[in-house]
Design a protein around this motif. Sequence first.
Motif, PDB file in Angstrom:
ATOM      1  N   PHE A  26       0.838  -1.204   0.000  1.00 26.96           N
ATOM      2  CA  PHE A  26       0.000   0.000   0.000  1.00 26.96           C
ATOM      3  C   PHE A  26       0.873   1.255   0.000  1.00 26.96           C
ATOM      4  O   PHE A  26       1.720   1.432   0.877  1.00 26.96           O
ATOM      5  N   ALA A  27       0.682   2.103  -1.008  1.00 25.38           N
ATOM      6  CA  ALA A  27       1.492   3.319  -1.118  1.00 25.38           C
ATOM      7  C   ALA A  27       0.611   4.562  -1.121  1.00 25.38           C
ATOM      8  O   ALA A  27       1.049   5.652  -1.454  1.00 25.38           O
ATOM      9  N   GLY A  28      -0.660   4.397  -0.763  1.00 23.84           N
ATOM     10  CA  GLY A  28      -1.611   5.502  -0.828  1.00 23.84           C
ATOM     11  C   GLY A  28      -1.562   6.390   0.406  1.00 23.84           C
ATOM     12  O   GLY A  28      -0.836   6.128   1.353  1.00 23.84           O
ATOM     13  N   GLY A  29      -2.350   7.428   0.372  1.00 19.37           N
ATOM     14  CA  GLY A  29      -2.487   8.310   1.536  1.00 19.37           C
ATOM     15  C   GLY A  29      -1.501   9.453   1.537  1.00 19.37           C
ATOM     16  O   GLY A  29      -1.827  10.555   1.126  1.00 19.37           O
ATOM     17  N   ILE A  30      -0.286   9.184   2.004  1.00 19.37           N
ATOM     18  CA  ILE A  30       0.746  10.232   2.044  1.00 19.37           C
ATOM     19  C   ILE A  30       2.098   9.584   1.726  1.00 19.37           C
ATOM     20  O   ILE A  30       2.503   8.635   2.395  1.00 19.37           O
ATOM     21  N   SER A  31       2.785  10.079   0.709  1.00 21.37           N
ATOM     22  CA  SER A  31       4.136   9.573   0.443  1.00 21.37           C
ATOM     23  C   SER A  31       5.050  10.704  -0.011  1.00 21.37           C
ATOM     24  O   SER A  31       4.594  11.693  -0.590  1.00 21.37           O
ATOM     25  N   THR A  32       6.335  10.560   0.284  1.00 19.49           N
ATOM     26  CA  THR A  32       7.284  11.649   0.020  1.00 19.49           C
ATOM     27  C   THR A  32       8.377  11.213  -0.963  1.00 19.49           C
ATOM     28  O   THR A  32       8.834  10.074  -0.936  1.00 19.49           O
ATOM     29  N   PHE A  33       8.780  12.149  -1.813  1.00 18.77           N
ATOM     30  CA  PHE A  33       9.799  11.897  -2.837  1.00 18.77           C
ATOM     31  C   PHE A  33      10.719  13.098  -2.977  1.00 18.77           C
ATOM     32  O   PHE A  33      10.228  14.231  -3.053  1.00 18.77           O
ATOM     33  N   SER A  34      12.009  12.826  -3.066  1.00 11.23           N
ATOM     34  CA  SER A  34      12.896  13.903  -3.475  1.00 11.23           C
ATOM     35  C   SER A  34      12.605  14.190  -4.947  1.00 11.23           C
ATOM     36  O   SER A  34      11.994  13.367  -5.640  1.00 11.23           O
ATOM     37  N   LYS A  35      13.070  15.341  -5.418  1.00 14.82           N
ATOM     38  CA  LYS A  35      12.862  15.693  -6.824  1.00 14.82           C
ATOM     39  C   LYS A  35      13.396  14.582  -7.731  1.00 14.82           C
ATOM     40  O   LYS A  35      12.734  14.149  -8.665  1.00 14.82           O
ATOM     41  N   LYS A  36      14.601  14.107  -7.398  1.00 13.06           N
ATOM     42  CA  LYS A  36      15.225  13.074  -8.229  1.00 13.06           C
ATOM     43  C   LYS A  36      14.419  11.777  -8.205  1.00 13.06           C
ATOM     44  O   LYS A  36      14.209  11.144  -9.241  1.00 13.06           O
ATOM     45  N   GLN A  37      13.968  11.390  -7.020  1.00 11.75           N
ATOM     46  CA  GLN A  37      13.179  10.153  -6.922  1.00 11.75           C
ATOM     47  C   GLN A  37      11.912  10.251  -7.764  1.00 11.75           C
ATOM     48  O   GLN A  37      11.553   9.325  -8.495  1.00 11.75           O
ATOM     49  N   TYR A  38      11.241  11.390  -7.664  1.00 13.64           N
ATOM     50  CA  TYR A  38       9.975  11.544  -8.406  1.00 13.64           C
ATOM     51  C   TYR A  38      10.244  11.509  -9.907  1.00 13.64           C
ATOM     52  O   TYR A  38       9.482  10.936 -10.676  1.00 13.64           O
ATOM     53  N   GLU A  39      11.350  12.102 -10.318  1.00 14.08           N
ATOM     54  CA  GLU A  39      11.695  12.084 -11.747  1.00 14.08           C
ATOM     55  C   GLU A  39      12.121  10.681 -12.183  1.00 14.08           C
ATOM     56  O   GLU A  39      11.757  10.226 -13.258  1.00 14.08           O
ATOM     57  N   ASP A  40      12.878  10.003 -11.337  1.00 18.35           N
ATOM     58  CA  ASP A  40      13.329   8.646 -11.682  1.00 18.35           C
ATOM     59  C   ASP A  40      12.156   7.686 -11.903  1.00 18.35           C
ATOM     60  O   ASP A  40      12.226   6.805 -12.762  1.00 18.35           O
ATOM     61  N   ILE A  41      11.116   7.840 -11.104  1.00 17.37           N
ATOM     62  CA  ILE A  41       9.975   6.925 -11.273  1.00 17.37           C
ATOM     63  C   ILE A  41       8.980   7.439 -12.327  1.00 17.37           C
ATOM     64  O   ILE A  41       7.948   6.825 -12.573  1.00 17.37           O
ATOM     65  N   ASN A  42       9.312   8.568 -12.937  1.00 15.57           N
ATOM     66  CA  ASN A  42       8.431   9.217 -13.911  1.00 15.57           C
ATOM     67  C   ASN A  42       7.086   9.600 -13.289  1.00 15.57           C
ATOM     68  O   ASN A  42       6.037   9.578 -13.943  1.00 15.57           O
ATOM     69  N   GLY A  43       7.104   9.934 -12.021  1.00 13.70           N
ATOM     70  CA  GLY A  43       5.893  10.384 -11.342  1.00 13.70           C
ATOM     71  C   GLY A  43       4.805   9.319 -11.295  1.00 13.70           C
ATOM     72  O   GLY A  43       5.075   8.122 -11.374  1.00 13.70           O
ATOM     73  N   PHE A  44       3.585   9.771 -11.186  1.00 18.54           N
ATOM     74  CA  PHE A  44       2.413   8.887 -11.225  1.00 18.54           C
ATOM     75  C   PHE A  44       2.033   8.624 -12.676  1.00 18.54           C
ATOM     76  O   PHE A  44       2.385   9.404 -13.574  1.00 18.54           O
ATOM     77  N   PRO A  45       1.246   7.570 -12.923  1.00 19.63           N
ATOM     78  CA  PRO A  45       0.663   7.419 -14.269  1.00 19.63           C
ATOM     79  C   PRO A  45      -0.383   8.507 -14.491  1.00 19.63           C
ATOM     80  O   PRO A  45      -1.032   8.952 -13.543  1.00 19.63           O
ATOM     81  N   ASN A  46      -0.547   8.931 -15.755  1.00 16.47           N
ATOM     82  CA  ASN A  46      -1.580   9.926 -16.087  1.00 16.47           C
ATOM     83  C   ASN A  46      -2.885   9.267 -16.523  1.00 16.47           C
ATOM     84  O   ASN A  46      -3.882   9.936 -16.729  1.00 16.47           O
ATOM     85  N   GLN A  47      -2.840   7.962 -16.707  1.00 13.18           N
ATOM     86  CA  GLN A  47      -3.952   7.294 -17.397  1.00 13.18           C
ATOM     87  C   GLN A  47      -4.994   6.680 -16.481  1.00 13.18           C
ATOM     88  O   GLN A  47      -5.882   5.983 -16.942  1.00 13.18           O
ATOM     89  N   PHE A  48      -4.874   6.898 -15.170  1.00 14.81           N
ATOM     90  CA  PHE A  48      -5.852   6.309 -14.249  1.00 14.81           C
ATOM     91  C   PHE A  48      -6.934   7.333 -13.906  1.00 14.81           C
ATOM     92  O   PHE A  48      -6.737   8.192 -13.052  1.00 14.81           O
ATOM     93  N   PHE A  49      -8.064   7.206 -14.576  1.00 18.24           N
ATOM     94  CA  PHE A  49      -9.205   8.088 -14.278  1.00 18.24           C
ATOM     95  C   PHE A  49     -10.160   7.344 -13.345  1.00 18.24           C
ATOM     96  O   PHE A  49     -10.455   6.173 -13.558  1.00 18.24           O
ATOM     97  N   GLY A  50     -10.635   8.023 -12.305  1.00 15.15           N
ATOM     98  CA  GLY A  50     -11.522   7.377 -11.336  1.00 15.15           C
ATOM     99  C   GLY A  50     -10.715   6.775 -10.200  1.00 15.15           C
ATOM    100  O   GLY A  50      -9.480   6.706 -10.250  1.00 15.15           O
ATOM    101  N   TRP A  51     -11.425   6.334  -9.177  1.00 12.85           N
ATOM    102  CA  TRP A  51     -10.775   5.863  -7.965  1.00 12.85           C
ATOM    103  C   TRP A  51     -10.009   4.555  -8.197  1.00 12.85           C
ATOM    104  O   TRP A  51     -10.476   3.657  -8.877  1.00 12.85           O
ATOM    105  N   GLY A  52      -8.834   4.462  -7.602  1.00 19.24           N
ATOM    106  CA  GLY A  52      -8.149   3.183  -7.441  1.00 19.24           C
ATOM    107  C   GLY A  52      -7.051   2.876  -8.436  1.00 19.24           C
ATOM    108  O   GLY A  52      -7.136   3.208  -9.621  1.00 19.24           O
ATOM    109  N   GLY A  53      -6.011   2.238  -7.932  1.00 16.64           N
ATOM    110  CA  GLY A  53      -4.978   1.669  -8.792  1.00 16.64           C
ATOM    111  C   GLY A  53      -3.752   2.539  -8.988  1.00 16.64           C
ATOM    112  O   GLY A  53      -2.634   2.022  -9.094  1.00 16.64           O
TER     113      GLY A  53
END
Length: 283
Positions: free
Chosen positions: A173-200
């Motif tokens: 479970f990674a939901g709720g609250i999570s923290t990323f350095s700038k580099k970490q967020y860029e390395d993982i390419n952020g969140f997916p943009n394609q999830f519309f609606g709740w979940g996943g």
Amino acid sequence: IPNSGLEQPVSDHFSNHGNCTWPPLNLQGRTPLNRTDIPIEKLDKQFTFMADGHYKPKNCTAYQKIAIVVPYRDRQLQLRIFLNNVIPRIHRQQLEFGIYIVEQTAGSLFNRGMLSNIGFVQAMKDMAYDCVVIHDLDILPEDDRNFYICGDNPIHMATKVEKFKYRVPYHSFAGGISTFSKKQYEDINGFPNQFFGWGGEDDELFARIKRSNYKMTRPFDAHGHCGSVQHSGQRTGNDRMKMLQISRKIWKQDGLTDLEYNLVEKRRKQLYVWVYADINMSK
Ligand code: NGS
């Protein structure tokens, strides 16, 4: 290396981590949420140390500069409760911080992932934040020792949430609250943009962390108690299971790298920066 009496130290890869006393001296430990609805004008008067959605300690340099990014739509009561609880806590943590409320215009299902990416980009345009915290509006830390900071790995803060009987609902479970350095967020390419609606989208986030050879950590687990503020009416994204499959292949092209949106408005209020974004673009 300041580690604030944590179970696992958060090692420090930031060259400039300031000279404010760390760990801060006036932490209050675990205290219950304040669920009273206080009008925004009153909150403004209460938190006069903030301006333009930002706070910076006066007499010292903060350990880290934090951007709190909150995907948002149509929850004014929860927003006031959020501000009334989160601001005093992070203030006691002696951090420099900005709060970004990222609102999606009407027209399509809520897209928490994309709003998070927009918040990240908009925050970094304002200043060189060390750390971005992707924060649900309705999950609020109850303990000052659950720090809004970044470490060598992404940090999951919402480990003991009231609505999950104060436990992690499932290991990844990674939901709720999570923290990323700038580099970490860029390395993982952020969140997916394609999830519309709740979940996943948070499950895909966890997978991205792993694929990028990070280990999501829970250094503040013992202090990870979070209250949840009730609301109703989430609409499920029907194809989220399919999207999770597809994302395994396309994640490097779906995220920060292909983010497109119209910024309708960016307005600096006293307690937060309001980012109003239109993501209903025909591609
Ligand atoms: C899982 C969802 C997650 C969600 C978690 C907790 O089933 O996105 O439940 O949900 N995964 C999928 O749908 C694939 S909660 O109780 O907070 O609404 O975060």
